[in-house]
Design a protein around this motif. Structure first.
Motif, PDB file in Angstrom:
ATOM      1  N   TYR A  19       0.784  -0.995  -0.103  1.00 28.81           N
ATOM      2  CA  TYR A  19       0.040   0.213   0.028  1.00 28.81           C
ATOM      3  C   TYR A  19       0.826   1.153   0.076  1.00 28.81           C
ATOM      4  CZ  TYR A  19      -3.192   3.621   1.737  1.00 28.81           C
ATOM      5  OH  TYR A  19      -3.990   4.986   1.982  1.00 28.81           O
ATOM      6  N   GLY A  20       2.002   1.179   0.947  1.00 22.40           N
ATOM      7  CA  GLY A  20       2.946   2.329   0.744  1.00 22.40           C
ATOM      8  C   GLY A  20       3.497   2.419  -0.447  1.00 22.40           C
ATOM      9  N   PRO A  23       1.990   4.375  -4.876  1.00 22.68           N
ATOM     10  CA  PRO A  23       2.201   5.558  -5.722  1.00 22.68           C
ATOM     11  C   PRO A  23       3.333   5.436  -6.716  1.00 22.68           C
ATOM     12  CG  PRO A  23       1.962   6.630  -3.350  1.00 22.68           C
ATOM     13  CD  PRO A  23       1.909   4.856  -3.227  1.00 22.68           C
ATOM     14  N   LYS A  66       3.004   5.222   6.944  1.00 27.86           N
ATOM     15  CA  LYS A  66       2.636   6.699   6.736  1.00 27.86           C
ATOM     16  C   LYS A  66       3.387   7.721   6.801  1.00 27.86           C
ATOM     17  CE  LYS A  66      -1.132   9.475   8.724  1.00 27.86           C
ATOM     18  NZ  LYS A  66      -2.294   9.723   9.907  1.00 27.86           N
ATOM     19  N   THR A  69       5.542   7.462   3.514  1.00 21.85           N
ATOM     20  CA  THR A  69       5.216   7.714   2.302  1.00 21.85           C
ATOM     21  C   THR A  69       4.227   8.706   2.327  1.00 21.85           C
ATOM     22  OG1 THR A  69       3.436   5.927   2.419  1.00 21.85           O
ATOM     23  CG2 THR A  69       5.726   5.111   1.953  1.00 21.85           C
ATOM     24  N   GLN A  71       0.892   8.051   2.467  1.00 25.30           N
ATOM     25  CA  GLN A  71      -0.149   7.281   2.348  1.00 25.30           C
ATOM     26  C   GLN A  71      -1.128   7.482   3.568  1.00 25.30           C
ATOM     27  OE1 GLN A  71      -0.502   6.940  -0.676  1.00 25.30           O
ATOM     28  NE2 GLN A  71      -0.975   4.604  -0.737  1.00 25.30           N
ATOM     29  N   SER A 113      -5.765  -1.175  -6.454  1.00 29.60           N
ATOM     30  CA  SER A 113      -5.396   0.292  -5.749  1.00 29.60           C
ATOM     31  C   SER A 113      -6.770   0.435  -4.784  1.00 29.60           C
ATOM     32  CB  SER A 113      -5.258   1.175  -6.714  1.00 29.60           C
ATOM     33  OG  SER A 113      -5.277   2.408  -6.067  1.00 29.60           O
ATOM     34  N   SER A 117      -7.349   0.997  -0.725  1.00 27.91           N
ATOM     35  CA  SER A 117      -7.961   1.880  -0.016  1.00 27.91           C
ATOM     36  C   SER A 117      -9.155   1.542   0.734  1.00 27.91           C
ATOM     37  CB  SER A 117      -8.399   3.067  -1.005  1.00 27.91           C
ATOM     38  OG  SER A 117      -7.363   3.783  -1.709  1.00 27.91           O
TER      39      SER A 117
END
Length: 234
Positions: A19-20, A23, A66, A69, A71, A113, A117
């Motif tokens: 998840y990090g 991007p 978090k 990154t 995120q 993605s 989220s």
């Protein structure tokens, strides 16, 4: 005909570091084809029920992700999902959903993605079928067609896909999730994704300028990060 370069993305939908790195995937897709490979980190006998011990274990990692990154992690995840002891973390259903979205419309990475989220921001139970169908709808996929594709992925593709991903990991020397390997002319170069963590534009620019030479990504600012092949332990 020379096959165009491909970036192979080795992931797990329940890997916080994946998840990090989301991007980075988005930035890479602006430059070249990205192929997703789900590794089943928490599938089968590695499924884990949510417990207070699991929450205490993952939260420091999530906060580090978090900070490194940017995120977002939602309260619905920290104070909702991670306190829901009826929930089970199972990589298999969301991985099948990614395969289904890819089969149906070439939207596997978009589905991944969206599921990330849903999990980390909205605190949704992405191992639940109804959540997967709902998320498919949010990216514009027809619910009925998606359910059929999901059933087919679970029945015919999922186990072979995970096994193939594990073989790819051995081939390229990937230690866990996420891993990125650049393939050009049949040769693989394992990238030092930690060097770009939190700086997706630098990965995009590097790919644009260095891709013709298929040079290894610079590692001068690498960060130790990621999930191991069977658990998020590194």
């Amino acid at each position: 005909m020379i096959k165009p370069p491909t970036l192979h993305y080795i992931y797990d939908p329940l890997c916080g570091w994946c998840y990090g790195a989301a991007p980075l995937v988005k930035a890479a897709r602006e430059v070249l084809s990205v192929q997703a490979h789900g590794g089943g980190m928490m599938a089968g006998d590695r499924r884990q029920p949510v417990t207070p011990q699991l929450r205490d274990y993952v939260m420091p990692h999530d906060r580090r992700i978090k900070n490194l990154t940017g995120q977002p992690f939602g309260d619905a995840y920290f104070e909702g999902l991670l306190r829901d002891t009826s929930a089970v973390f199972d990589s298999a259903p969301p991985t099948a959903a990614v395969l289904a979205a890819e089969r149906l419309a070439g939207r596997g990475l978009d589905m991944l993605s969206r599921l990330q989220s849903a999990h980390y921001v909205e605190g949704r139970r992405v191992a639940d079928r109804e959540v997967l169908v709902d998320m498919a709808g949010t990216i514009g996929l027809d619910a009925t067609a998606f359910e059929l594709a999901l059933d087919q992925a679970q029945r015919e593709e999922l186990h072979a896909h995970i096994a193939e991903t594990r073989r790819l990991m051995e081939r390229v020397g990937a230690r866990g999730f996420p891993s990125f390997a650049l393939e050009r002319d049949g040769k693989f170069t394992l990238l030092d994704a930690g060097a770009f963590l939190g700086r997706p534009q630098e990965l995009r620019d590097w790919l644009r300028t260095q891709l013709p030479d298929a040079m290894p990504a610079p590692g001068n600012a690498a960060t130790e990060f990621g999930c191991g092949p069977d658990s998020c332990s590194i």
